[in-house]
Design an enzyme around this catalytic site. Structure first.
Site, PDB file in Angstrom:
ATOM      1  N   HIS A 104       0.981  -1.321  -0.010  1.00  0.00           N
ATOM      2  CA  HIS A 104      -0.002  -0.098  -0.116  1.00  0.00           C
ATOM      3  C   HIS A 104       0.877   1.314   0.034  1.00  0.00           C
ATOM      4  CE1 HIS A 104       1.057  -0.580   4.224  1.00  0.00           C
ATOM      5  NE2 HIS A 104       1.274   0.553   4.286  1.00  0.00           N
ATOM      6  N   HIS A 126       5.508   6.581  -1.003  1.00  0.00           N
ATOM      7  CA  HIS A 126       6.283   5.147  -1.053  1.00  0.00           C
ATOM      8  C   HIS A 126       5.492   4.064  -0.751  1.00  0.00           C
ATOM      9  CE1 HIS A 126       6.138   5.877   3.211  1.00  0.00           C
ATOM     10  NE2 HIS A 126       6.448   4.644   3.456  1.00  0.00           N
TER      11      HIS A 126
END
Ligand code: 3AM
Length: 195
Positions: free
Chosen positions: A42, A125
């Site tokens: 995720h 990220h």
């Protein structure tokens, strides 16, 4: 329960990244890292920490309204990096400003329901691995191996509220969705929110 808001890559983007990660995992010392389960990959939008269940309905309502206000952005995963020698991640080459705005809305939703939100800047990220506390492993070779990665672009269609539960000793935490809301439109009756 420990909660955070996130977006998840769709299966083709996960498969593509999994191919690259399997190469990177052939590097020396790769087995000393705790690799994140690809099912839970995720991009974190907001971290809420330990949240009382009573807050869940209001937080969910606010996240649903926030998601509806954002058009689905196109994002592309690319490159690699690390947070010191603690976490290894793949970065983004497309869609960062849009996700940063979505992250700001998810953070605001938490603040409005009374969660003390830290002012950590949005980074953009997807964490691939973490080092174990007991073993110092240099992450630079892994980040370098990801440097040339350019993923195929994909569209973020929903915002998720995720629950994080500690894994077994030495294993990464387990993530499970608690709620999911479409971007760019009002949530319909099919939205799942399980306390
Ligand atoms: O998987 P990533 O790195 O995107 O790093 C934690 C993880 O994000 C982050 O929340 C996500 C789910 O655990 N996280 C953990 N503690 C945090 C904190 N105190 C945090 N983010 C901000 N502040």
């Amino acid at each position: 329960m420990r909660l955070f808001a996130a977006v998840q890559p769709p299966p083709p983007a996960v498969a593509e990244l999994a191919g690259v990660v399997s190469e990177v995992r052939r590097l020396p010392d790769a087995d000393r890292l705790r690799w994140a389960d690809q099912q839970g990959w995720h991009l974190t939008m907001a971290f809420y920490g330990e949240v009382d269940e009573v807050v869940l309905p209001e937080l969910s309502a606010r996240l649903g309204r926030a998601a509806a206000r954002h058009q689905p952005p196109t994002v592309r995963l690319a490159g690699g990096g690390r947070f010191g020698d603690r976490a290894l991640w793949v970065g983004m080459s497309e869609g960062r400003p849009e996700l940063e705005r979505l992250a700001a809305s998810a953070t605001a939703a938490g603040r409005r329901v009374g969660i003390p939100m830290e002012g950590r800047p949005f980074h953009g990220h997807l964490t691939l691995a973490r080092t174990r506390n007991t073993a110092a492993t240099r992450l630079r070779p892994f980040a370098d191996a990801l440097a040339s990665f350019q993923g195929t672009s994909w569209v973020v269609t929903s915002l998720l509220l995720m629950r994080s539960d500690p894994g077994e000793v030495g294993q990464p935490p387990r993530y499970s969705p608690v709620g999911q809301w479409p971007l760019g439109r009002e949530p319909g009756p099919g939205v799942t929110v399980e306390p």
